[in-house]
Design a protein around this motif. Structure first.
Motif, PDB file in Angstrom:
ATOM      1  N   MET A   1      21.530 -24.298 -25.100  1.00 44.21           N
ATOM      2  CA  MET A   1      22.916 -24.182 -24.677  1.00 44.21           C
ATOM      3  C   MET A   1      22.948 -23.760 -23.219  1.00 44.21           C
ATOM      4  O   MET A   1      22.251 -22.821 -22.831  1.00 44.21           O
ATOM      5  N   VAL A   2      23.728 -24.459 -22.394  1.00 46.84           N
ATOM      6  CA  VAL A   2      23.826 -24.101 -20.980  1.00 46.84           C
ATOM      7  C   VAL A   2      25.011 -23.154 -20.773  1.00 46.84           C
ATOM      8  O   VAL A   2      26.098 -23.365 -21.311  1.00 46.84           O
ATOM      9  N   ILE A   3      24.760 -22.086 -20.010  1.00 47.01           N
ATOM     10  CA  ILE A   3      25.804 -21.128 -19.644  1.00 47.01           C
ATOM     11  C   ILE A   3      25.773 -20.944 -18.135  1.00 47.01           C
ATOM     12  O   ILE A   3      24.748 -21.184 -17.488  1.00 47.01           O
ATOM     13  N   GLU A   4      26.898 -20.506 -17.580  1.00 45.85           N
ATOM     14  CA  GLU A   4      27.040 -20.459 -16.127  1.00 45.85           C
ATOM     15  C   GLU A   4      26.311 -19.298 -15.476  1.00 45.85           C
ATOM     16  O   GLU A   4      25.891 -19.377 -14.326  1.00 45.85           O
ATOM     17  N   SER A   5      26.185 -18.180 -16.190  1.00 50.65           N
ATOM     18  CA  SER A   5      25.604 -16.976 -15.597  1.00 50.65           C
ATOM     19  C   SER A   5      24.970 -16.126 -16.682  1.00 50.65           C
ATOM     20  O   SER A   5      25.261 -16.291 -17.867  1.00 50.65           O
ATOM     21  N   SER A   6      24.109 -15.214 -16.267  1.00 55.04           N
ATOM     22  CA  SER A   6      23.492 -14.303 -17.223  1.00 55.04           C
ATOM     23  C   SER A   6      24.521 -13.299 -17.730  1.00 55.04           C
ATOM     24  O   SER A   6      25.417 -12.887 -16.975  1.00 55.04           O
ATOM     25  N   PRO A   7      24.400 -12.886 -19.000  1.00 56.86           N
ATOM     26  CA  PRO A   7      25.249 -11.784 -19.459  1.00 56.86           C
ATOM     27  C   PRO A   7      24.918 -10.530 -18.655  1.00 56.86           C
ATOM     28  O   PRO A   7      23.750 -10.285 -18.324  1.00 56.86           O
ATOM     29  N   THR A   8      25.936  -9.766 -18.321  1.00 58.24           N
ATOM     30  CA  THR A   8      25.685  -8.568 -17.503  1.00 58.24           C
ATOM     31  C   THR A   8      25.021  -7.467 -18.305  1.00 58.24           C
ATOM     32  O   THR A   8      24.213  -6.699 -17.768  1.00 58.24           O
ATOM     33  N   ASN A   9      25.344  -7.367 -19.608  1.00 58.62           N
ATOM     34  CA  ASN A   9      24.733  -6.333 -20.447  1.00 58.62           C
ATOM     35  C   ASN A   9      24.964  -6.681 -21.905  1.00 58.62           C
ATOM     36  O   ASN A   9      26.110  -6.859 -22.331  1.00 58.62           O
ATOM     37  N   LEU A  10      23.889  -6.766 -22.701  1.00 61.79           N
ATOM     38  CA  LEU A  10      24.013  -7.121 -24.109  1.00 61.79           C
ATOM     39  C   LEU A  10      24.229  -5.916 -25.013  1.00 61.79           C
ATOM     40  O   LEU A  10      24.155  -6.034 -26.232  1.00 61.79           O
ATOM     41  N   ASP A  11      24.509  -4.777 -24.424  1.00 64.61           N
ATOM     42  CA  ASP A  11      25.006  -3.629 -25.196  1.00 64.61           C
ATOM     43  C   ASP A  11      26.508  -3.853 -25.372  1.00 64.61           C
ATOM     44  O   ASP A  11      27.243  -3.882 -24.378  1.00 64.61           O
ATOM     45  N   PRO A  12      26.992  -4.030 -26.618  1.00 58.18           N
ATOM     46  CA  PRO A  12      28.419  -4.350 -26.793  1.00 58.18           C
ATOM     47  C   PRO A  12      29.348  -3.227 -26.381  1.00 58.18           C
ATOM     48  O   PRO A  12      30.556  -3.439 -26.273  1.00 58.18           O
ATOM     49  N   ARG A  13      28.809  -2.060 -26.136  1.00 57.57           N
ATOM     50  CA  ARG A  13      29.620  -0.947 -25.634  1.00 57.57           C
ATOM     51  C   ARG A  13      29.860  -1.063 -24.138  1.00 57.57           C
ATOM     52  O   ARG A  13      30.754  -0.397 -23.601  1.00 57.57           O
ATOM     53  N   ILE A  14      29.075  -1.907 -23.473  1.00 57.17           N
ATOM     54  CA  ILE A  14      29.109  -1.962 -22.010  1.00 57.17           C
ATOM     55  C   ILE A  14      29.557  -3.318 -21.483  1.00 57.17           C
ATOM     56  O   ILE A  14      30.428  -3.407 -20.619  1.00 57.17           O
ATOM     57  N   GLY A  15      28.945  -4.407 -21.970  1.00 59.41           N
ATOM     58  CA  GLY A  15      29.220  -5.730 -21.419  1.00 59.41           C
ATOM     59  C   GLY A  15      30.653  -6.179 -21.637  1.00 59.41           C
ATOM     60  O   GLY A  15      31.144  -6.165 -22.771  1.00 59.41           O
ATOM     61  N   THR A  16      31.326  -6.578 -20.575  1.00 62.31           N
ATOM     62  CA  THR A  16      32.723  -7.035 -20.674  1.00 62.31           C
ATOM     63  C   THR A  16      32.919  -8.465 -20.186  1.00 62.31           C
ATOM     64  O   THR A  16      34.008  -9.011 -20.319  1.00 62.31           O
ATOM     65  N   ASP A  17      31.887  -9.071 -19.597  1.00 61.41           N
ATOM     66  CA  ASP A  17      32.024 -10.454 -19.143  1.00 61.41           C
ATOM     67  C   ASP A  17      31.948 -11.396 -20.337  1.00 61.41           C
ATOM     68  O   ASP A  17      31.484 -11.022 -21.423  1.00 61.41           O
ATOM     69  N   GLY A  18      32.399 -12.630 -20.136  1.00 63.71           N
ATOM     70  CA  GLY A  18      32.476 -13.581 -21.239  1.00 63.71           C
ATOM     71  C   GLY A  18      31.129 -13.879 -21.872  1.00 63.71           C
ATOM     72  O   GLY A  18      31.012 -13.943 -23.104  1.00 63.71           O
ATOM     73  N   GLN A  19      30.074 -14.038 -21.058  1.00 65.75           N
ATOM     74  CA  GLN A  19      28.765 -14.361 -21.629  1.00 65.75           C
ATOM     75  C   GLN A  19      28.250 -13.216 -22.497  1.00 65.75           C
ATOM     76  O   GLN A  19      27.707 -13.441 -23.598  1.00 65.75           O
ATOM     77  N   SER A  20      28.411 -11.982 -22.022  1.00 70.55           N
ATOM     78  CA  SER A  20      27.959 -10.825 -22.807  1.00 70.55           C
ATOM     79  C   SER A  20      28.694 -10.752 -24.137  1.00 70.55           C
ATOM     80  O   SER A  20      28.082 -10.589 -25.199  1.00 70.55           O
TER      81      SER A  20
END
Length: 477
Positions: A1-20
């Motif tokens: 699956m292609v995504i535009e950018s890396s998730p900023t943080n995979l801790d669900p308490r922290i990451g707020t961007d769409g990929q995360s």
């Protein structure tokens, strides 16, 4: 699956961007889920009750385990929320749980939330996309090696390259048919399109431009699926600016924008005109608001009435709009520049790398900017977060410093109104106020567009553009 950018943080308490948030929703489970009309449904919590306005009792599903084999219990629910509130993890999500005083765990399957004051927004803040339950003891570096209870478990990640997840054989639900998913980070949309065309990538969600989707529609190897989405394009104003503090100027700009033409030209018709932050499917959405159809005559009259007459060169005043270097964002800004010129506004476009752009708007260093709401506008608490006086940075997303005492009073009223119908009536009033005063212009809801190769089947669209279809999709070998 292609995504535009890396998730900023995979801790669900922290990451707020769409990929995360989209990847987190596959790794973690939330207490509750939202249905297609954004009503709350059971998930990890099989049921809940509110014995009084300040108490919410959740009864957890039994037999749920984290990916490392540990059973998921009420202690994990308690840790997830309280670690946000007590500062054990650096996160902006603490505002969502600001009314939680403490959480009791009388037994492993019961979590009792005690509130400082009634909070109808608590359940949406505990739903999928907003938060996922992490194991008790998870610290600041948890996002580097996340452990959840969802249908997929984390394998690896490499910044600006990829994230890999695999099927969780211990999932409490139906195991996914897909064994392994690699999210390949491909910042350039042309490269993403080529990867899909040549078969080195299988799928992309909202990952291509409208022209690229149009060009690929007849490719026999490719399937294009689309449907109404909730991602909202908008323009925000700095209401403390000398020119933009006058609501008539903001209204004039709205009337000068030919949204149907832009939707047709830039998005190939794959978008719906928006007059509210909330998507039309939402239980709190209201149609009883001022609409802003294309009307340059009215726009000129409003600017004349506001005292901004044309100069000899035909220009009334100069404004600057900021955007990121994202291709569609820059193209939109250039179109706005052209359309506002017709009513005497000289608009300068400035585009920046996303981190610089976001830092500027977060501190109010702008006159206008254009951006998208992804997911956040599915919860009516977005009105408080985006427009309440108390939500000016760093406490929320009221980056334009809009302030209206009547609106603030409605925010306070909604927070203590228990019934959904009662809150819907209050949110309708809020929508009327912001549609009239326009601290921001809601432009359109983008369709969800999934482009995938034909060997991938059982792909179900989500209006939010999430990756939840990976739970049920199958692959022809």
């Amino acid at each position: 699956m292609v995504i535009e950018s890396s998730p900023t943080n995979l801790d669900p308490r922290i990451g707020t961007d769409g990929q995360s948030e989209h990847i987190d929703a596959l790794i973690f489970d939330a207490l509750v889920r939202r249905d297609e009309h954004f009503n709350i449904q059971p998930w990890l919590a099989q049921s809940w009750e509110t014995p009084d306005p300040l108490t919410v009792v959740f009864h957890l599903r039994s037999g749920v385990h984290f990916h490392d084999g540990r059973p998921l219990s009420s202690k994990d629910v308690q840790w997830t929320i309280m670690s946000i509130l007590n500062g054990k993890v650096p996160t902006v999500k603490s505002q969502a749980y600001r009314n939680v005083d403490h959480i009791d765990t009388p037994d492993p399957l019961t979590a009792v939330f005690h509130l400082k004051k009634a909070d109808p927004g608590l359940l949406p803040s505990l739903s999928d996309g907003a938060i996922g339950i992490v194991p008790a003891g998870s610290g600041r570096d948890f996002g580097l090696h996340p452990i959840g209870s969802g249908p997929f478990r984390f394998v690896s990640q490499e910044q600006d390259k990829e994230v890999v997840i695999e099927r969780n054989p211990m999932t409490w639900g139906t195991p996914p048919a897909i064994e392994r998913v690699r999210f390949a980070v491909v910042p350039d949309s042309i490269t993403r399109a080529l990867e899909l065309q040549k078969g080195s990538a299988d799928i992309g969600v909202n990952a291509l431009t409208a022209d690229q989707v149009y060009a690929m529609r007849n490719d026999a190897r490719i399937v294009v699926e689309s449907g109404p989405g909730t991602i909202l394009n908008y323009i925000s104003f700095n209401t403390r600016d000398f020119v933009l503090k006058d609501a008539r100027v903001r209204q004039a700009i709205a009337f000068a924008i030919n949204r149907p033409l832009i939707v047709s030209a830039l998005w190939r018709g794959r978008a719906r005109i928006a007059e509210s932050l909330l998507p039309t499917e939402h239980w709190a959405w209201s149609s009883n608001v001022d609409a802003h159809e294309y009307d340059p005559t009215r726009a000129n009259a409003l600017l004349d009435a506001a005292g901004f007459k044309r100069g000899r060169d035909g220009v009334r005043f100069h404004l600057t709009i900021k955007t990121s270097t994202d291709e569609t964002g820059r193209t939109l800004a250039v179109v706005l520049q052209q359309q506002l010129r017709a009513i005497g506004i000289d608009l300068e476009v400035r585009s920046f790398e996303f981190a610089t752009f976001y830092a500027d708007i977060a501190k109010g260093a702008f006159q206008m900017y254009t951006l998208r709401w992804i997911g956040g506008n599915e919860d009516p608490d977005i009105f408080r977060y985006a427009y309440a006086t108390a939500s000016a940075p760093p406490h929320g997303a009221n980056r334009g410093y809009y302030s209206n005492p009547e609106f603030d009073a409605l925010v306070a009223e909604a927070a203590v109104t228990p019934s959904q119908s009662g809150r819907a009536a209050i949110y309708a009033k809020m929508q009327q106020i912001v549609a009239k005063e326009l601290p921001a212009i809601n432009l359109w809801y983008l369709d969800t567009v999934i482009v995938h190769n034909r060997r991938l089947r059982n792909v179900h669209l989500s209006s939010s553009g999430t990756f939840d279809f990976l739970r049920e999709a199958t692959v022809d070998q």
